[in-house]
Design a protein around this motif. Structure first.
Motif, mmCIF file in Angstrom:
data_model
loop_
_atom_site.group_PDB
_atom_site.id
_atom_site.type_symbol
_atom_site.label_atom_id
_atom_site.label_comp_id
_atom_site.label_asym_id
_atom_site.label_seq_id
_atom_site.Cartn_x
_atom_site.Cartn_y
_atom_site.Cartn_z
ATOM 1 N N VAL A 135 0.821 -1.219 0.000
ATOM 2 C CA VAL A 135 0.000 0.000 0.000
ATOM 3 C C VAL A 135 0.850 1.262 0.000
ATOM 4 O O VAL A 135 0.600 2.188 -0.775
ATOM 5 C CB VAL A 135 -0.973 -0.002 1.185
ATOM 6 C CG1 VAL A 135 -1.670 1.359 1.309
ATOM 7 C CG2 VAL A 135 -2.022 -1.093 1.012
ATOM 8 N N GLY A 136 1.883 1.326 0.862
ATOM 9 C CA GLY A 136 2.721 2.519 0.913
ATOM 10 C C GLY A 136 3.336 2.880 -0.430
ATOM 11 O O GLY A 136 3.135 3.999 -0.946
ATOM 12 N N PRO A 137 4.101 1.963 -1.055
ATOM 13 C CA PRO A 137 4.676 2.261 -2.364
ATOM 14 C C PRO A 137 3.633 2.584 -3.432
ATOM 15 O O PRO A 137 3.867 3.428 -4.301
ATOM 16 C CB PRO A 137 5.443 0.979 -2.707
ATOM 17 C CG PRO A 137 5.814 0.405 -1.380
ATOM 18 C CD PRO A 137 4.636 0.701 -0.498
ATOM 19 N N GLU A 138 2.473 1.935 -3.381
ATOM 20 C CA GLU A 138 1.431 2.217 -4.368
ATOM 21 C C GLU A 138 0.868 3.632 -4.176
ATOM 22 O O GLU A 138 0.593 4.331 -5.166
ATOM 23 C CB GLU A 138 0.321 1.175 -4.264
ATOM 24 C CG GLU A 138 0.725 -0.184 -4.816
ATOM 25 C CD GLU A 138 -0.303 -1.269 -4.570
ATOM 26 O OE1 GLU A 138 -0.212 -2.315 -5.225
ATOM 27 O OE2 GLU A 138 -1.182 -1.085 -3.713
ATOM 28 N N VAL A 139 0.699 4.057 -2.929
ATOM 29 C CA VAL A 139 0.250 5.429 -2.673
ATOM 30 C C VAL A 139 1.246 6.424 -3.251
ATOM 31 O O VAL A 139 0.874 7.402 -3.911
ATOM 32 C CB VAL A 139 0.062 5.672 -1.158
ATOM 33 C CG1 VAL A 139 -0.105 7.161 -0.863
ATOM 34 C CG2 VAL A 139 -1.150 4.902 -0.643
ATOM 35 N N ALA A 140 2.542 6.170 -3.013
ATOM 36 C CA ALA A 140 3.577 7.060 -3.548
ATOM 37 C C ALA A 140 3.538 7.096 -5.071
ATOM 38 O O ALA A 140 3.729 8.157 -5.692
ATOM 39 C CB ALA A 140 4.951 6.597 -3.068
ATOM 40 N N THR A 141 3.272 5.963 -5.680
ATOM 41 C CA THR A 141 3.198 5.898 -7.141
ATOM 42 C C THR A 141 2.019 6.711 -7.670
ATOM 43 O O THR A 141 2.147 7.445 -8.654
ATOM 44 C CB THR A 141 3.083 4.430 -7.597
ATOM 45 O OG1 THR A 141 4.226 3.702 -7.141
ATOM 46 C CG2 THR A 141 3.012 4.338 -9.118
ATOM 47 N N PHE A 142 0.867 6.584 -7.022
ATOM 48 C CA PHE A 142 -0.296 7.375 -7.433
ATOM 49 C C PHE A 142 -0.025 8.871 -7.293
ATOM 50 O O PHE A 142 -0.496 9.678 -8.100
ATOM 51 C CB PHE A 142 -1.528 6.996 -6.601
ATOM 52 C CG PHE A 142 -2.240 5.763 -7.073
ATOM 53 C CD1 PHE A 142 -2.758 5.698 -8.360
ATOM 54 C CD2 PHE A 142 -2.392 4.670 -6.244
ATOM 55 C CE1 PHE A 142 -3.419 4.554 -8.813
ATOM 56 C CE2 PHE A 142 -3.048 3.523 -6.674
ATOM 57 C CZ PHE A 142 -3.563 3.462 -7.961
ATOM 58 N N LEU A 143 0.748 9.258 -6.263
ATOM 59 C CA LEU A 143 1.043 10.670 -6.023
ATOM 60 C C LEU A 143 2.273 11.155 -6.791
ATOM 61 O O LEU A 143 2.593 12.346 -6.747
ATOM 62 C CB LEU A 143 1.253 10.902 -4.530
ATOM 63 C CG LEU A 143 0.034 10.694 -3.627
ATOM 64 C CD1 LEU A 143 0.435 10.808 -2.160
ATOM 65 C CD2 LEU A 143 -1.069 11.697 -3.956
ATOM 66 N N SER A 144 2.974 10.235 -7.448
ATOM 67 C CA SER A 144 4.192 10.552 -8.218
ATOM 68 C C SER A 144 5.257 11.213 -7.344
ATOM 69 O O SER A 144 5.849 12.238 -7.714
ATOM 70 C CB SER A 144 3.848 11.464 -9.414
ATOM 71 O OG SER A 144 2.935 10.826 -10.284
ATOM 72 N N ILE A 145 5.492 10.618 -6.162
ATOM 73 C CA ILE A 145 6.531 11.126 -5.265
ATOM 74 C C ILE A 145 7.507 9.995 -4.947
ATOM 75 O O ILE A 145 7.153 8.813 -5.022
ATOM 76 C CB ILE A 145 5.928 11.692 -3.956
ATOM 77 C CG1 ILE A 145 5.165 10.601 -3.197
ATOM 78 C CG2 ILE A 145 5.036 12.887 -4.256
ATOM 79 C CD1 ILE A 145 4.646 11.052 -1.834
ATOM 80 N N PRO A 146 8.759 10.322 -4.583
ATOM 81 C CA PRO A 146 9.730 9.279 -4.239
ATOM 82 C C PRO A 146 9.367 8.604 -2.918
ATOM 83 O O PRO A 146 8.672 9.198 -2.077
ATOM 84 C CB PRO A 146 11.049 10.048 -4.125
ATOM 85 C CG PRO A 146 10.650 11.444 -3.805
ATOM 86 C CD PRO A 146 9.346 11.679 -4.514
ATOM 87 N N PHE A 147 9.838 7.369 -2.741
ATOM 88 C CA PHE A 147 9.544 6.653 -1.502
ATOM 89 C C PHE A 147 10.716 5.752 -1.124
ATOM 90 O O PHE A 147 11.570 5.423 -1.946
ATOM 91 C CB PHE A 147 8.256 5.823 -1.629
ATOM 92 C CG PHE A 147 8.349 4.677 -2.599
ATOM 93 C CD1 PHE A 147 8.766 3.408 -2.179
ATOM 94 C CD2 PHE A 147 8.017 4.848 -3.935
ATOM 95 C CE1 PHE A 147 8.842 2.351 -3.068
ATOM 96 C CE2 PHE A 147 8.101 3.798 -4.844
ATOM 97 C CZ PHE A 147 8.508 2.540 -4.402
ATOM 98 N N ALA A 148 10.734 5.371 0.144
ATOM 99 C CA ALA A 148 11.731 4.434 0.658
ATOM 100 C C ALA A 148 11.030 3.460 1.591
ATOM 101 O O ALA A 148 10.143 3.848 2.354
ATOM 102 C CB ALA A 148 12.850 5.158 1.404
#
Length: 266
Positions: free
Chosen positions: A127-140
């Motif tokens: 869920v975390g990485p997918e949220v970041a992908t929808f928002l087009s922001i970097p994630f770790a």
């Protein structure tokens, strides 16, 4: 720094039940708590906000998820948002992330979004990485240390090979591990505040999403079969006067499987 924390109310591990027809988890009448790793994410958010900023907690779930949000408010969060609508029921990680990202975009902007690495009722960590992908922001992911500066966020990731250090610009999303911190306990004043504070509610009509984008209809994955493991081993217990006979039986089994040769020395 404005921080958002994604929290999930999960069933007590020993009480998880599945609907064999729908392939979904039965949550009605089951004890619940905040996903433990989300508590670490909340503690990290509160620590970062002490330098100046706000903490917003949001969750998607049935009406009873409000209790989890009030617990977060009692711990020090400034604002609580609940996504609750029958249309969201049965969502997989993709459909869940889409709804969460839509609300984050609507109520933000946020400098940092935090979440637990995974939930105890799913163990996917998606869920975390997918949220970041929808928002087009970097994630770790797998974050075990966080440091904030004017240049952005520096994190330490715990990976199989050891540690990896990354610097991310804001906004960004981080999913965290247990060893990041030790979650706090609410104070009496905090509990009183949590009971009185407002929990803002959002449904499908509040989001710019079609019904086919959410819930079971918007989920590209399905649980098609549920299998329960069967324990087939036979256990024998020996004690007292039967102990020597038990030892001899174990030695015999080990020799039969060519795991022991020769005699046994005491």
């Amino acid at each position: 720094m404005d921080i958002a924390v994604l929290i999930k109310q999960v069933p007590d591990t020993d009480e998880v039940k599945m609907d064999p027809e729908k392939g979904t988890m039965i949550r009605d009448g089951v004890g619940s708590l905040i996903n433990p790793l989300d508590m670490n994410a909340l503690e990290a958010a509160l620590t970062l906000a002490r330098r100046g900023g706000t903490v917003t907690v949001l969750s998607m779930g049935p009406a009873q998820a409000e209790r989890a949000l009030r617990e977060a408010l009692a711990l020090g969060a400034d604002r609580a948002l609940l996504l609750s609508d029958r249309a969201f029921a049965g969502a997989d990680t993709w459909a869940t992330a889409k709804v969460l990202a839509t609300l984050l975009d609507k109520t933000g902007p946020f400098d940092v979004i935090l979440a637990g690495e995974k939930a105890t009722d799913g163990e996917t960590g998606q869920v975390g990485p997918e949220v970041a992908t929808f928002l087009s922001i970097p994630f770790a992911t797998y974050v075990s240390r966080i440091e904030a500066s004017d240049e952005g966020i520096t994190v330490r990731r715990t990976v199989e090979e050891g540690y990896q250090h990354l610097r991310l610009p804001c906004p960004c999303l981080l999913t965290v591990l247990h060893d990041l911190n030790e979650p706090s306990m609410p104070t009496l004043a905090g509990k009183k505040r949590g009971r009185r504070a407002q929990v803002e509610r959002f449904g499908l009509d509040d989001l710019a999403l079609d019904r086919s984008d959410v819930g079971l209809s918007g989920s590209p994955t399905r649980v098609v079969r549920i299998a329960h493991p069967k324990i087939s081993r036979r256990t024998a217990f020996f004690g007292g006067k039967d102990l020597d006979a038990g030892i001899e039986q174990v030695i015999g089994l080990l020799r039969e499987k060519a795991l022991l040769q020769g005699g046994c020395r005491s």
